[in-house]
Design an enzyme around this catalytic site. Sequence first.
Site, PDB file in Angstrom:
ATOM      1  N   GLN A   1       0.826  -1.198   0.000  1.00  0.00           N
ATOM      2  CA  GLN A   1       0.000   0.000   0.000  1.00  0.00           C
ATOM      3  C   GLN A   1       0.860   1.247   0.000  1.00  0.00           C
ATOM      4  O   GLN A   1       0.595   2.206  -0.717  1.00  0.00           O
ATOM      5  CB  GLN A   1      -0.925  -0.018   1.229  1.00  0.00           C
ATOM      6  CG  GLN A   1      -1.920   1.119   1.266  1.00  0.00           C
ATOM      7  CD  GLN A   1      -2.787   1.138   0.034  1.00  0.00           C
ATOM      8  OE1 GLN A   1      -3.216   0.094  -0.450  1.00  0.00           O
ATOM      9  NE2 GLN A   1      -3.026   2.307  -0.517  1.00  0.00           N
TER      10      GLN A   1
ATOM     11  N   HIS B   1       2.180   2.983  -3.222  1.00  0.00           N
ATOM     12  CA  HIS B   1       1.273   3.659  -4.157  1.00  0.00           C
ATOM     13  C   HIS B   1       1.638   5.126  -4.355  1.00  0.00           C
ATOM     14  O   HIS B   1       1.668   5.622  -5.480  1.00  0.00           O
ATOM     15  CB  HIS B   1      -0.174   3.573  -3.672  1.00  0.00           C
ATOM     16  CG  HIS B   1      -0.927   2.435  -4.278  1.00  0.00           C
ATOM     17  ND1 HIS B   1      -1.148   2.332  -5.625  1.00  0.00           N
ATOM     18  CD2 HIS B   1      -1.496   1.341  -3.726  1.00  0.00           C
ATOM     19  CE1 HIS B   1      -1.835   1.226  -5.875  1.00  0.00           C
ATOM     20  NE2 HIS B   1      -2.048   0.598  -4.741  1.00  0.00           N
TER      21      HIS B   1
ATOM     22  N   GLU C   1     -10.331   2.148   3.460  1.00  0.00           N
ATOM     23  CA  GLU C   1     -10.576   1.761   2.063  1.00  0.00           C
ATOM     24  C   GLU C   1     -10.306   0.250   1.910  1.00  0.00           C
ATOM     25  O   GLU C   1     -11.166  -0.498   1.480  1.00  0.00           O
ATOM     26  CB  GLU C   1      -9.649   2.562   1.140  1.00  0.00           C
ATOM     27  CG  GLU C   1      -9.814   2.220  -0.338  1.00  0.00           C
ATOM     28  CD  GLU C   1      -8.676   2.766  -1.194  1.00  0.00           C
ATOM     29  OE1 GLU C   1      -7.643   3.178  -0.638  1.00  0.00           O
ATOM     30  OE2 GLU C   1      -8.831   2.764  -2.440  1.00  0.00           O
ATOM     31  N   HIS C   2      -9.085  -0.167   2.254  1.00  0.00           N
ATOM     32  CA  HIS C   2      -8.726  -1.590   2.278  1.00  0.00           C
ATOM     33  C   HIS C   2      -8.555  -2.002   3.727  1.00  0.00           C
ATOM     34  O   HIS C   2      -7.927  -1.285   4.509  1.00  0.00           O
ATOM     35  CB  HIS C   2      -7.399  -1.838   1.548  1.00  0.00           C
ATOM     36  CG  HIS C   2      -7.383  -1.372   0.131  1.00  0.00           C
ATOM     37  ND1 HIS C   2      -6.850  -0.155  -0.241  1.00  0.00           N
ATOM     38  CD2 HIS C   2      -7.829  -1.951  -1.008  1.00  0.00           C
ATOM     39  CE1 HIS C   2      -6.956  -0.004  -1.556  1.00  0.00           C
ATOM     40  NE2 HIS C   2      -7.552  -1.071  -2.050  1.00  0.00           N
TER      41      HIS C   2
ATOM     42  N   ASP D   1      -6.587  -6.120  -5.743  1.00  0.00           N
ATOM     43  CA  ASP D   1      -6.151  -5.040  -6.639  1.00  0.00           C
ATOM     44  C   ASP D   1      -6.155  -5.496  -8.092  1.00  0.00           C
ATOM     45  O   ASP D   1      -6.345  -4.699  -9.004  1.00  0.00           O
ATOM     46  CB  ASP D   1      -4.732  -4.589  -6.274  1.00  0.00           C
ATOM     47  CG  ASP D   1      -4.707  -3.716  -5.034  1.00  0.00           C
ATOM     48  OD1 ASP D   1      -5.778  -3.218  -4.647  1.00  0.00           O
ATOM     49  OD2 ASP D   1      -3.614  -3.537  -4.454  1.00  0.00           O
TER      50      ASP D   1
ATOM     51  N   HIS E   1     -53.313  17.977  -6.984  1.00  0.00           N
ATOM     52  CA  HIS E   1     -53.004  16.557  -6.792  1.00  0.00           C
ATOM     53  C   HIS E   1     -54.261  15.782  -6.413  1.00  0.00           C
ATOM     54  O   HIS E   1     -54.477  14.660  -6.862  1.00  0.00           O
ATOM     55  CB  HIS E   1     -51.958  16.382  -5.679  1.00  0.00           C
ATOM     56  CG  HIS E   1     -50.563  16.749  -6.097  1.00  0.00           C
ATOM     57  ND1 HIS E   1     -50.219  18.023  -6.467  1.00  0.00           N
ATOM     58  CD2 HIS E   1     -49.432  15.997  -6.216  1.00  0.00           C
ATOM     59  CE1 HIS E   1     -48.920  18.040  -6.784  1.00  0.00           C
ATOM     60  NE2 HIS E   1     -48.427  16.816  -6.643  1.00  0.00           N
TER      61      HIS E   1
END
Lengths: 430, 430
Positions: free
Chosen positions: A255, A258, A322-323, A356, A415
Amino acid sequence: MEEYIYPLQSQWDKLIERPTASYDDLEDLVSNVFEQIKTRGDDAIFEYTNEFDKVQIHKLQVDKKEILDGVNNVPKDLKNAIQKAKNNIEKFHKAQITKTVKVETQPGVKCWQKKQPIEKVGLYIPGGSAPLFSSILMLAIPAQIAGCNDIILCSPPNSHGKLPKELLYTAQLCGVTKIFKVGGIQAIAGMTFGTESIPNVYKIFGPGNQYVTVAKQMASRYKTAIDMPAGPSELLIVADETADPDFVASDLLSQAEHGSDSQVILVTTKKSILENIKGAINEQLQNLPRKNIAKKALINSKMIVLENDETAVAFINSYGPEHYIICVENENYYVDNVRNAGSVFIGKYTPESAGDYASGTNHTLPTNGYSKQYSGVNLDSFTKAITFQKINKQGIQDLGESIELMAAAEGLVGHKNAISLRLKKINNEV
Amino acid sequence: MEEYIYPLQSQWDKLIERPTASYDDLEDLVSNVFEQIKTRGDDAIFEYTNEFDKVQIHKLQVDKKEILDGVNNVPKDLKNAIQKAKNNIEKFHKAQITKTVKVETQPGVKCWQKKQPIEKVGLYIPGGSAPLFSSILMLAIPAQIAGCNDIILCSPPNSHGKLPKELLYTAQLCGVTKIFKVGGIQAIAGMTFGTESIPNVYKIFGPGNQYVTVAKQMASRYKTAIDMPAGPSELLIVADETADPDFVASDLLSQAEHGSDSQVILVTTKKSILENIKGAINEQLQNLPRKNIAKKALINSKMIVLENDETAVAFINSYGPEHYIICVENENYYVDNVRNAGSVFIGKYTPESAGDYASGTNHTLPTNGYSKQYSGVNLDSFTKAITFQKINKQGIQDLGESIELMAAAEGLVGHKNAISLRLKKINNEV
C-alpha cells in the site's frame, strides 16, 4: 510509523484523520481549462496536451491499427494473466445483477423497479511511470455487463504521442468502444462537454492525481456524475500473534508504495507483535524500487495498540478504511462487525494485491473515511434504478381516498383533483 | 403552453432544456452561514432562525410532549390514510432488500458483497405554506428498513416556533430518532458539522428551495453525501386519442401547481388531441387554489407533436423526465423502451398523485435530465455495498502468478512481493 499505545477515545478523531490536501488553489486553473474546452473543443485540447503533457498530437482517437499493434505486442503470459483476472472480475460482477423487483402493494396497485444502464460512460486512466491497465478491468468489465452503450476511455499520451500497449490490449478486451489520447483536466473537460472528437458522457469513473480530482468535482457541476470523491489510497491491517509478520509487512508496503500520500495503519491488541513487523518492514523496504515513495508514506502511518477486540472494532469502524485486512485468530468477530470499509481481506493468504488485480472484487474504493456513506464501484455504479407503476380501477378506488386526504392536508388541491376526477368518472360508469 | 408541431431533431436540445436558475450568487451567503455554524454551533443557529425564519427559539430538539401533542391532534382519517401509504411504501422498499452476493470466482477464492446501512442520516423537510409530511414517508421508511441507527429530521419552525402536527405524527410513525426545529441553510450546515444539539450525519436527504439546494452542494464538500442534485419538479405525459383529456389535464396541473418553476410536457403523435386537453386545462385551472403558481409553470411548458412512436420514444429518452405518464394504446412499446426516467406511471388510472403519496414507489426523483445517470431514492440510497474476500492456500497458488505478472507490468514490485512471499513460504512448507 508512529506508535500509539492504548490511546484514549478522545484522541481517536486525531488518529482517524487522513493526510489530505486542499485543492482550492487548483480551482482557477481547472475552471479556465473547462471554459476553453467548452468553447474551443479539440483545438484547446491539442494546446493543453502540448502544454501539460509536452507532446504535440494531431488526432485524439486511437485508430484500429494502433490498437492492433498494441495488442500484438503484449507478451502472451501477461495476456493470459489479464484474461484470468477478467474471468474472475466478470464472475463477481455478473453475480451482482438484480432482477426486476415487482410487488403488488395492494390489489390493483402494481409497482416495480428496474435497473437500466447509464448509456454513456467515460473511464479515466492515469498515465505516468507505469500503465495502470488493471483499472480498465475494474471499470470496463462492469460497464459492459451493465449494458452501457458508449464506454469511452481517456488516458494521457506518452512523449511519443502513444498509449501503452497493455492499456490498448485491456481496453479492446473489455469492450471499450473508443479510446482517446488525452489526459488530466482536459480529458475530464472533454468528456463533460464533448468536443469534435470526444463524445460527452453522463458519468465519469476512474482514479487520478489532484488535477483530475478537482476536474471531476468541476464536472459534477455540469450535469455529469462521478464515481466517488477521490483521495489517497489507504490500508488498515488488524493483526495478532497468529499473523505472519512478513506477510503483514509486505501488505503494508504494497500500500505504501502507491504514493507518498498513501496511509497505512496497523491495529492490534498485542503490543508484542510490533517489533517483528517493524523489522520485516525495514528488511523488505530495502529491495523496493519505489522505496522512497514508500518511506514517505510510512511517515503518515501509524501502529495503534488497543485494549481489546471490542475497542479495536470500534476504532476501525470509526476510521472506515478503504482496504481492510483481517489477520487474527478471532477472525469471525472482526468480519461480523465490519460497518464501514471499502473492501475486506480475510486471512493470511488474502493480500490486498489479490483484490487489486485478479480475485474478482473491484479495486475502485472509497478513501478518506467515505466508506461511511459510499460503496466502492460495483455493477450498480453503471446503472440507475427506474420505478414503474400501473394501477387498475379497483386499485385507484381502494387507494383514492387516502391520496385525496393526504394531498388536501398538504394543500395540493391539483393533486387531489387528479384522483377525484377519476373516482367520479368510475362512479358514473356504474 | 407553447406548441411544437413536428420539430426537427436539431431543435431537440432546445426543447429538452429546463428552466434552471444559476445559484452562484447564493454561494457567498451559504458559505458564510456554514462557517458560522461550524465555529459557533447552536448559538449561530438560533441567530439565523431569528433572522431568516423570523422566530425566536431557545431549544432546537422537539421534546416528547410536543410530539405527543402533535400526534394526538392529527384527525383519525388522515392518520389512517398515512398508515395505508406507509404499508405500501414499506412493502415496495422491503422488496428491494438484496441478499449477500457470494461467489467462488475460482477454487479457493471466495468473494462476497454485503450491503450495510449508512449509520447516520439526516432528512430535510421544507416548511412553507403546507407541511410536506409525505416526504417523511419517502425518506424515513427506507432508512428504517435499511437499518440506519440515527435518522434525524430537520424542518423550519412556524411563526409560533412549532412544527406542524402532521409532520410530528409521520416522523414518530416512521422511526425518526430525533426531530429538530431548524430550517434552510442552517439546518443543512448543522447536520454537516454537528452542533451541541444536532448530531452530524453522513448523508443528507430531502427537497428544498434554492438555499437548501446550494447548502446541500456545500455540504458535499465537507465529507457529507447528498441524495441527488435537486431541481424544479417536472412531468412528461405521452398521450393519444385513447387518453381521457380531463385526466391528462388534471395530471399536468397537479405537477404545475408545485411551483412556478415546474415544467410539464405533453408529447403526442396525434395533433388532434391538443384542443380538448387545452380546454380541460383551462376549465380545471379556474378552481385551483394555487392557480397563479400553475399558470406561471404552464408558461415554461410545452406541447410537442412528433411523427411517430419511435421518434416520440427517442425524444422522451433524451428529455429523461422525472415523472413520466404513459397513456396510449400502444402502451407496451413505450414501457419497454424507457431508458431515462425517474418514475413511470402507466395507464389512465395511474395519476402521478398516486406515486407522490401512497402507491408504494418513492417520490424523491432525479429532475433536470439527471435520470440519465441517477436513480430516484430507493432502499440502496441508505446503504453502501462492502466487498469481502477470503483466499486459501490453493487459491493463492493458482492465482498468484497472474497477480505477480500484472503487478510487475504496472511497476508495483511491492504488490508483487506480497504474493511472492506467500508463494515461497507455501512451497517451503511442502
